[in-house]
Each structure stands twice: as C-alpha cells, then as structure tokens.
Design an enzyme around this catalytic site. Structure first.
Site, PDB file in Angstrom:
ATOM      1  N   HIS A 296      12.957  -1.482 -12.638  1.00 28.89           N
ATOM      2  CA  HIS A 296      12.658  -2.911 -12.748  1.00 28.89           C
ATOM      3  C   HIS A 296      12.597  -3.497 -11.345  1.00 28.89           C
ATOM      4  CE1 HIS A 296      13.974  -7.135 -14.407  1.00 28.89           C
ATOM      5  NE2 HIS A 296      12.839  -7.183 -13.735  1.00 28.89           N
TER       6      HIS A 296
ATOM      7  N   HIS B 132       0.795  -1.237   0.000  1.00 26.08           N
ATOM      8  CA  HIS B 132       0.000   0.000   0.000  1.00 26.08           C
ATOM      9  C   HIS B 132       0.825   1.283   0.000  1.00 26.08           C
ATOM     10  CE1 HIS B 132       0.845   0.639   4.300  1.00 26.08           C
ATOM     11  NE2 HIS B 132       0.885  -0.685   4.316  1.00 26.08           N
TER      12      HIS B 132
HETATM   13  O1  JB3 Z   1      15.122 -11.252 -15.001  1.00 23.57           O
HETATM   14  C1  JB3 Z   1      14.435 -11.807 -15.831  1.00 23.57           C
HETATM   15  C2  JB3 Z   1      13.284 -12.687 -15.433  1.00 23.57           C
HETATM   16  N1  JB3 Z   1      14.656 -11.659 -17.128  1.00 23.57           N
HETATM   17  C3  JB3 Z   1      15.735 -10.855 -17.678  1.00 23.57           C
HETATM   18  C4  JB3 Z   1      15.165  -9.621 -18.357  1.00 23.57           C
HETATM   19  C5  JB3 Z   1      14.408  -8.746 -17.408  1.00 23.57           C
HETATM   20  O2  JB3 Z   1      16.250  -8.860 -18.937  1.00 23.57           O
HETATM   21  C6  JB3 Z   1      16.514 -11.716 -18.686  1.00 23.57           C
HETATM   22  O3  JB3 Z   1      17.150 -12.764 -17.972  1.00 23.57           O
HETATM   23  C7  JB3 Z   1      17.552 -10.902 -19.488  1.00 23.57           C
HETATM   24  O4  JB3 Z   1      18.703 -10.764 -18.777  1.00 23.57           O
HETATM   25  C8  JB3 Z   1      17.000  -9.577 -19.907  1.00 23.57           C
HETATM   26  O5  JB3 Z   1      16.156  -9.958 -20.951  1.00 23.57           O
HETATM   27  P1  JB3 Z   1      16.286  -9.368 -22.407  1.00 23.57           P
HETATM   28  O6  JB3 Z   1      16.552  -7.920 -22.367  1.00 23.57           O
HETATM   29  O7  JB3 Z   1      15.096  -9.836 -23.163  1.00 23.57           O
HETATM   30  O8  JB3 Z   1      17.645 -10.012 -22.918  1.00 23.57           O
HETATM   31  P2  JB3 Z   1      17.948 -10.788 -24.262  1.00 23.57           P
HETATM   32  O9  JB3 Z   1      17.302 -12.130 -24.266  1.00 23.57           O
HETATM   33  O10 JB3 Z   1      19.425 -10.704 -24.410  1.00 23.57           O
HETATM   34  O11 JB3 Z   1      17.250  -9.942 -25.409  1.00 23.57           O
HETATM   35  C9  JB3 Z   1      17.539  -8.610 -25.698  1.00 23.57           C
HETATM   36  C10 JB3 Z   1      17.020  -8.330 -27.100  1.00 23.57           C
HETATM   37  O12 JB3 Z   1      17.076  -6.911 -27.339  1.00 23.57           O
HETATM   38  C11 JB3 Z   1      17.850  -9.013 -28.183  1.00 23.57           C
HETATM   39  O13 JB3 Z   1      17.009  -9.712 -29.074  1.00 23.57           O
HETATM   40  C12 JB3 Z   1      18.566  -7.839 -28.854  1.00 23.57           C
HETATM   41  O14 JB3 Z   1      18.834  -8.054 -30.239  1.00 23.57           O
HETATM   42  C13 JB3 Z   1      17.553  -6.729 -28.657  1.00 23.57           C
HETATM   43  N2  JB3 Z   1      18.143  -5.388 -28.767  1.00 23.57           N
HETATM   44  C14 JB3 Z   1      19.353  -4.971 -28.302  1.00 23.57           C
HETATM   45  N3  JB3 Z   1      19.551  -3.671 -28.630  1.00 23.57           N
HETATM   46  C15 JB3 Z   1      17.553  -4.340 -29.384  1.00 23.57           C
HETATM   47  C16 JB3 Z   1      18.438  -3.255 -29.282  1.00 23.57           C
HETATM   48  N4  JB3 Z   1      16.357  -4.271 -29.993  1.00 23.57           N
HETATM   49  C17 JB3 Z   1      16.015  -3.068 -30.543  1.00 23.57           C
HETATM   50  N5  JB3 Z   1      14.821  -2.943 -31.144  1.00 23.57           N
HETATM   51  N6  JB3 Z   1      16.831  -1.979 -30.484  1.00 23.57           N
HETATM   52  C18 JB3 Z   1      18.066  -2.016 -29.890  1.00 23.57           C
HETATM   53  O15 JB3 Z   1      18.779  -1.013 -29.861  1.00 23.57           O
END
Ligand code: JB3
Length: 210
Positions: A148, A139
């Site tokens: 986050h 609350h």
């Molecule tokens: O803690 C938990 C449960 N989850 C974590 C989450 C909150 O943060 C997880 O374990 C990861 O550490 C993290 O997840 P995230 O950010 O989805 O990480 P990853 O799986 O590495 O995916 C990041 C995506 O962002 C990749 O597909 C990259 O290509 C993409 N990306 C990076 N830079 C981008 C950019 N996409 C766009 N559109 N623009 C960018 O500049």
C-alpha cells in the site's frame, strides 16, 4: 469491448474510495460487495453476502478486487486474495480514469490505482497493491506484491519497494532507495537510505521505531 463484471471484497471506507475512483470507467460494471458484516449497499453498489458465497461468484466468472484496505500490515488483504485464488477466482485491475499511468508501466492483478495517482515510465507494480490517491511513482521504480503506497506519497526513480510494505501518507522515498519486504514507513517520513531489514520506520530522515 465487453464490460468487466467486478465484485468488491470488503465494503468499508477503502471500498467507497475505490468505487468513486473507478466508477466512471466505462469498461467496469460493479456486480456487488462481499463483506463479513451485513450491509445495506455501498454507494449504491449492492451487498451480496459474506465470504461463504465466494465460490458461487467465482463460478459465475466475475472478476475480483480486494477493497479491504490496510494501514500497516496487509494480512487481511493477503488472506482474502489467497482465498479467492485458491477458488480459481480471477482478479482485475482498477485504474481511475483520473490517474496518469505510463504506457511503459506494468500493473499486477488485483491492484488499484486511485484518483490522481501518477505512475511514470517503466514502473512495475505487483499484485493486490493499493496506489492511493495522489501518489507519485517515478521512472523505473518497482513495487512488490500486497503493497500500500498511501495518499500523497512520492517514490522517486529506480526505487525498489518490497512485498507487503506500507508507505504512510505524504512520505518521500529518495532516488534509487530499496526498502525490504514487510517494512512499515510512518506518515510524513523521508527515506533517503536503503532499509535492509524489515521494521517500522518513522521521521525525517526515517529511523527505526521498532
Ligand atoms: O488510508 C486511507 C485513505 N484509507 C484507509 C484504508 C486504506 O484502509 C482507511 O482509513 C481504513 O483505515 C482502511 O479502510 P478499510 O479497510 O475500508 O476499513 P473499514 O472502513 O474498517 O472497512 C473494512 C471492511 O472490511 C469492513 O466493512 C469489514 O466488515 C470488512 N471485513 C473485515 N474482515 C471483511 C473481512 N470483509 C470480508 N469480505 N471478509 C473478511 O474477512
């Protein structure tokens, strides 16, 4: 009510969790995913292209969610949020039908409330936040922008969590605790006193790490 047509920015692990969390919301249609690298699709949601297509998507009046996650500083989430804002893009909120969100709470644009999170009375959450699975916000707590609150965190009543903070999985924040902007709290920490200056904190009770 017409459905919200939503584009997801970032097609990695967090994006998959967001899709699972909100796909059963009958008011949401996923248009697709924008990612810096070419993808096939993400859990059946189409890959649309990279950030060069953002202006076209804004012009089509789609709404956005940043689905790049963060562990620690939210710089990339802020950069992408500000970029879409600068193009006059609109953000929606993503609230899992499995989450419990009090009517008296308020949730900022671009924020997602993940599965089985609980947001209790008069909680105020800023923009572009992740309230992750099974987090509990009690609350009258206030959460800043680009925060986050990770999986399974407990934030007790009347806390103030500053902008850009990361609170790691399973941490407990005591009643009426204030945490300064840009702070990072390591997983499993217990914070019972105010954190007045940003830093990285860890442990039970949490102590400054750097
Ligand atoms: O803690 C938990 C449960 N989850 C974590 C989450 C909150 O943060 C997880 O374990 C990861 O550490 C993290 O997840 P995230 O950010 O989805 O990480 P990853 O799986 O590495 O995916 C990041 C995506 O962002 C990749 O597909 C990259 O290509 C993409 N990306 C990076 N830079 C981008 C950019 N996409 C766009 N559109 N623009 C960018 O500049």
């Amino acid at each position: 009510m017409s459905k919200k047509q939503v584009v997801l920015i970032g097609g990695g692990g967090h994006c998959k969790s967001v899709i699972e969390a909100i796909q059963s919301d009958e008011h949401i249609d996923f248009i697709g995913v924008v990612d810096a690298q070419k993808l096939e699709n993400v859990l059946g949601v189409a890959y649309l292209g990279d950030d060069s297509i953002l202006q076209d998507l804004v012009n089509q009046h789609y709404q956005f969610l940043i689905t790049v996650g963060n562990i620690g500083a939210p710089n990339l989430r802020i950069k992408l949020f500000d970029k879409i804002k600068s193009l006059n893009g609109l953000f929606t909120t993503g609230i899992s039908p499995n989450a419990l969100v009090a009517k008296s709470s308020s949730i900022g644009e671009g924020t997602v409330i993940m599965q089985h999170a609980i947001v209790n009375a008069e909680v105020v959450i800023g923009k572009n936040c992740i309230i992750n699975s099974k987090a509990l916000l009690e609350h009258e707590t206030t959460i800043g922008d680009h925060v986050h609150i990770s999986t399974g965190v407990i934030v007790n009543g009347q806390c103030k969590i500053g902008n850009n903070c990361f609170i790691g999985s399973g941490s407990v924040i005591g009643n009426n605790v204030t945490i300064a902007d840009n702070s990072i709290i390591g997983a499993g920490s217990v914070v019972l006193k105010d954190i007045k200056e940003a830093g990285t904190f860890f442990g039970q009770p949490a102590r400054k790490f750097k």
